[in-house]
Scaffold this active site. Structure first.
Site, PDB file in Angstrom:
ATOM      1  N   TYR A  23     -66.171 107.044  -0.817  1.00 16.92           N
ATOM      2  CA  TYR A  23     -65.531 105.926  -1.544  1.00 16.92           C
ATOM      3  C   TYR A  23     -65.752 106.066  -3.049  1.00 16.92           C
ATOM      4  O   TYR A  23     -65.133 105.369  -3.837  1.00 16.92           O
ATOM      5  CB  TYR A  23     -66.011 104.582  -1.008  1.00 16.92           C
ATOM      6  CG  TYR A  23     -67.350 104.122  -1.480  1.00 16.92           C
ATOM      7  CD1 TYR A  23     -68.514 104.535  -0.829  1.00 16.92           C
ATOM      8  CD2 TYR A  23     -67.479 103.294  -2.584  1.00 16.92           C
ATOM      9  CE1 TYR A  23     -69.758 104.127  -1.294  1.00 16.92           C
ATOM     10  CE2 TYR A  23     -68.706 102.872  -3.044  1.00 16.92           C
ATOM     11  CZ  TYR A  23     -69.855 103.307  -2.390  1.00 16.92           C
ATOM     12  OH  TYR A  23     -71.090 102.904  -2.852  1.00 16.92           O
ATOM     13  N   THR A 106     -76.815 109.027  -1.508  1.00 15.91           N
ATOM     14  CA  THR A 106     -78.276 109.259  -1.520  1.00 15.91           C
ATOM     15  C   THR A 106     -78.945 108.077  -0.809  1.00 15.91           C
ATOM     16  O   THR A 106     -79.604 107.254  -1.446  1.00 15.91           O
ATOM     17  CB  THR A 106     -78.811 109.339  -2.966  1.00 15.91           C
ATOM     18  OG1 THR A 106     -78.406 108.134  -3.649  1.00 15.91           O
ATOM     19  CG2 THR A 106     -78.242 110.535  -3.702  1.00 15.91           C
ATOM     20  N   ARG A 177     -69.952 103.308 -10.859  1.00 13.88           N
ATOM     21  CA  ARG A 177     -70.172 101.857 -10.938  1.00 13.88           C
ATOM     22  C   ARG A 177     -69.047 101.148 -10.187  1.00 13.88           C
ATOM     23  O   ARG A 177     -68.494 100.166 -10.661  1.00 13.88           O
ATOM     24  CB  ARG A 177     -70.150 101.384 -12.392  1.00 13.88           C
ATOM     25  CG  ARG A 177     -71.318 101.822 -13.224  1.00 13.88           C
ATOM     26  CD  ARG A 177     -71.085 101.476 -14.682  1.00 13.88           C
ATOM     27  NE  ARG A 177     -72.277 100.894 -15.292  1.00 13.88           N
ATOM     28  CZ  ARG A 177     -72.308 100.509 -16.576  1.00 13.88           C
ATOM     29  NH1 ARG A 177     -71.233 100.620 -17.330  1.00 13.88           N
ATOM     30  NH2 ARG A 177     -73.424 100.002 -17.089  1.00 13.88           N
ATOM     31  N   VAL A 178     -68.699 101.722  -9.020  1.00 10.29           N
ATOM     32  CA  VAL A 178     -67.525 101.170  -8.324  1.00 10.29           C
ATOM     33  C   VAL A 178     -67.932 100.230  -7.198  1.00 10.29           C
ATOM     34  O   VAL A 178     -68.989 100.368  -6.587  1.00 10.29           O
ATOM     35  CB  VAL A 178     -66.648 102.313  -7.749  1.00 10.29           C
ATOM     36  CG1 VAL A 178     -66.034 103.128  -8.864  1.00 10.29           C
ATOM     37  CG2 VAL A 178     -67.429 103.184  -6.783  1.00 10.29           C
ATOM     38  N   LYS A 230     -78.352 103.273 -14.774  1.00 11.09           N
ATOM     39  CA  LYS A 230     -77.745 102.954 -13.479  1.00 11.09           C
ATOM     40  C   LYS A 230     -78.740 102.231 -12.573  1.00 11.09           C
ATOM     41  O   LYS A 230     -78.439 101.170 -11.998  1.00 11.09           O
ATOM     42  CB  LYS A 230     -77.280 104.235 -12.779  1.00 11.09           C
ATOM     43  CG  LYS A 230     -76.868 104.033 -11.332  1.00 11.09           C
ATOM     44  CD  LYS A 230     -75.664 103.119 -11.177  1.00 11.09           C
ATOM     45  CE  LYS A 230     -75.385 102.821  -9.714  1.00 11.09           C
ATOM     46  NZ  LYS A 230     -74.201 101.963  -9.530  1.00 11.09           N
ATOM     47  N   ARG A 237     -80.171  93.031 -11.692  1.00 16.25           N
ATOM     48  CA  ARG A 237     -79.419  92.058 -10.886  1.00 16.25           C
ATOM     49  C   ARG A 237     -80.323  91.531  -9.757  1.00 16.25           C
ATOM     50  O   ARG A 237     -80.381  90.343  -9.496  1.00 16.25           O
ATOM     51  CB  ARG A 237     -78.168  92.713 -10.309  1.00 16.25           C
ATOM     52  CG  ARG A 237     -77.298  91.760  -9.492  1.00 16.25           C
ATOM     53  CD  ARG A 237     -75.940  92.350  -9.213  1.00 16.25           C
ATOM     54  NE  ARG A 237     -75.146  91.565  -8.320  1.00 16.25           N
ATOM     55  CZ  ARG A 237     -74.412  90.501  -8.693  1.00 16.25           C
ATOM     56  NH1 ARG A 237     -74.431  90.104  -9.964  1.00 16.25           N
ATOM     57  NH2 ARG A 237     -73.691  89.825  -7.817  1.00 16.25           N
ATOM     58  N   CYS A 288     -77.179  99.056  -2.739  1.00 18.83           N
ATOM     59  CA  CYS A 288     -77.429  99.249  -4.175  1.00 18.83           C
ATOM     60  C   CYS A 288     -78.740  98.561  -4.567  1.00 18.83           C
ATOM     61  O   CYS A 288     -79.724  99.203  -4.893  1.00 18.83           O
ATOM     62  CB  CYS A 288     -76.284  98.669  -4.993  1.00 18.83           C
ATOM     63  SG  CYS A 288     -74.701  99.349  -4.567  1.00 18.83           S
ATOM     64  N   LYS A 291     -82.205  99.474  -3.020  1.00 18.39           N
ATOM     65  CA  LYS A 291     -82.876 100.774  -3.200  1.00 18.39           C
ATOM     66  C   LYS A 291     -83.043 101.174  -4.658  1.00 18.39           C
ATOM     67  O   LYS A 291     -83.949 101.937  -4.996  1.00 18.39           O
ATOM     68  CB  LYS A 291     -82.139 101.861  -2.440  1.00 18.39           C
ATOM     69  CG  LYS A 291     -80.756 102.193  -2.939  1.00 18.39           C
ATOM     70  CD  LYS A 291     -80.150 103.361  -2.152  1.00 18.39           C
ATOM     71  CE  LYS A 291     -78.744 103.671  -2.578  1.00 18.39           C
ATOM     72  NZ  LYS A 291     -78.592 103.925  -4.021  1.00 18.39           N
TER      73      LYS A 291
END
Ligand code: SAJ
Length: 476
Positions: A23, A106, A177-178, A230, A237, A288, A291
């Protein structure tokens, strides 16, 4: 010849390879192919039993991705018809290219040890290294531990090719960053962090990505800074969610409504004095935020341990935030047990319906769902658990119903874990009738239902952060 000279001799990027048709890789590849600046894009996909089918599918102009991805299907059909994009398992084609990006997952080796599984990425790097030539650009898009690009990625590429990164070929990290559901838009419109192992590498990578950006702009930095950006953007967040979750737990203990407090805090506006208030909930799932904090922590341990000055003996704020968010399903369990006790029930033998198995509202993605530890706690305590989700059809070992009434029929308690639209319109009287109980329990993990309505219908209500309602008078 310097790297700059090798790149000048090669001229502008014309042929690109994208390793990993997932994706992240598929939208990246079709957007490169759609640019008139580039001549040809190869999507590389291992012809494995599990995903080799993608090759023929993509070459027919069909996307193997689930769900709706606005713009992707048309783009894919167009670039395949124009023969600007081709999917292949023949990695030797890499030798003819000017740039190669790697978009390989990953994931954790397993959820408990929080160590990433870099094996697929390392295989991809070996495949690239074996066909690497002078003046080429290699970019890692996968989410990686800070220090990876200049660490094992560089080592594998150099060992396989006999070339030297920064002298013979350019190497950079440009994290994806999708978000599923807006892949094409995100790549075009988000700013793109581009970090090279040296300025020449950064510049070459900026040349590649600037061609696909519309609203977004390239933000250049070093490769390690890009890796930290990243992982830290998700760490922050997660931290913001943990902060509001902790406040919600405090408000419950103090008998107040966290949403009143949230509104109050948010009212303090003006330049530079606003707060980033997120929403408390039943937990944090996904691949996201669960991890990336640990990638960042490993990075600072590997790259900066000797120099890190930090309060003696204190845990990382970021890891503590992870622990608070991972505590929320346990808190939901305790709310459920307390509410069942108010209804004169023990959790042993109780029938509990979990509404929402996906980790995100209105999504079918259930990776690392907070619903799972909650279900485990209930089953361990002897409860009989039913699960409803309108989007998630199957999950190993967990029967999931798409029939909401059936899932609620005859239960003692309902726990809302995902903010799916369908749960916004739960009718208190109808739900109560379905349960057949005088005082059914409802535990709201996503602030979806109106406590007043459910309490008035005889429910025993608990809600995250709702200290003002969680010990309400029982009606009827
Ligand atoms: N959650 C809360 N409270 C909130 C927001 C989220 O409890 O206020 C929970 C959600 O229920 C979910 C989890 O956190 O279980 C993660 O939600 P998310 O909205 O962060 O969605 P993710 O995990 O898919 O995060 C992705 C990230 N995108 C990438 O890594 C490319 C993240 O950087 C984005 O900020 C996020 O999407 C987004 O904003 O959509």
């Amino acid at each position: 010849m310097t790297l700059g000279a090798l790149i000048a001799k090669r001229g502008p990027i014309r042929k690109i390879g994208v390793i990993g048709m997932g994706y992240v890789g598929i939208p990246a590849a079709v957007l490169f192919a759609d640019s008139h600046k580039f001549e040809k894009v190869y999507g590389f996909q291992r012809d494995s039993p599990s995903s080799g089918y993608k090759i023929a599918m993509l070459n027919r102009g069909e996307s193997p991705l689930k769900g709706v991805e606005p713009g992707l299907d048309d783009l894919l059909k167009r670039v395949v018809a124009q023969r600007k994009f081709e999917c292949t398992s023949d990695f030797s084609e890499i030798a003819e290219l000017d740039a190669v990006t790697l978009s390989i997952q990953t994931p954790f080796l397993n959820k408990d040890d929080l160590l990433p599984d870099f094996s697929a990425l390392k295989d991809g790097l070996k495949n690239v290294g074996r066909h690497l030539n002078e003046g080429m650009l290699v970019v890692l898009e996968s989410t990686i531990t800070p220090g990876t690009t200049t660490g094992f990625a560089r080592e594998i590429l150099e060992a396989e090719s006999g070339l030297v990164a920064g002298s013979d070929f350019a190497l950079a990290h440009a994290p994806e960053r999708v978000m599923v559901g807006r892949l094409i838009r995100n790549i075009r419109e988000h700013d793109r962090i581009v970090g090279g192992i040296d300025p020449v590498s950064t510049q070459r990578a900026a040349e590649l990505y600037s061609q696909v950006l519309t609203k977004g702009k390239v933000i250049p930095m070093t490769a390690t800074a890009a890796e930290v950006t990243k992982t830290a953007e998700n760490t922050f967040r997660d931290l913001q969610i943990a902060a509001i979750n902790e406040l919600a737990l405090y408000c419950e203990a103090m008998g107040i409504n966290v949403y009143d407090v949230r509104t109050g805090i948010d009212s303090l506006k003006g330049e530079g004095i606003t707060r980033s208030l997120l929403y408390p909930g039943a937990g944090v799932g996904g691949h996201c935020l669960t991890k990336d904090t640990y990638h960042l922590e490993r990075g600072v341990q590997q790259l900066g341990k000797a120099l890190l000055d930090y309060p003696q003996g204190e845990p990382s704020l970021f890891v503590l935030a992870r622990r608070i968010n991972d505590f929320m399903p346990r808190h939901m369990y305790r709310l459920t047990v307390d509410a069942l006790a108010r209804a004169g029930r023990t959790v042993d033998g109780a029938r509990v319906a979990i509404l929402g198995w996906a980790f995100l509202s209105n999504s079918d993605d259930a990776r690392n769902t907070p619903s799972e530890p909650f279900r485990d706690d209930l089953i361990r305590a002897g409860a009989k658990v039913s699960v409803h989700d309108p989007y998630v059809n199957d999950y190993p070992g967990v029967p999931i119903s798409c029939d909401l009434d059936a899932a609620i029929q005859g239960v003692d308690a309902i726990a809302i874990f995902a903010g799916h639209h369908e749960y916004n319109t739960l009718d208190a009287a109808h739900v109560k009738a379905l349960t057949g109980k005088q005082h059914p329990v409802i535990v709201d993990g996503r602030d979806l239902v109106d406590p007043v309505l459910f309490i008035a219908n005889g429910f025993i209500y608990k809600g995250i952060g709702r200290g003002d309602k969680n010990n309400h008078e029982i009606i009827g």
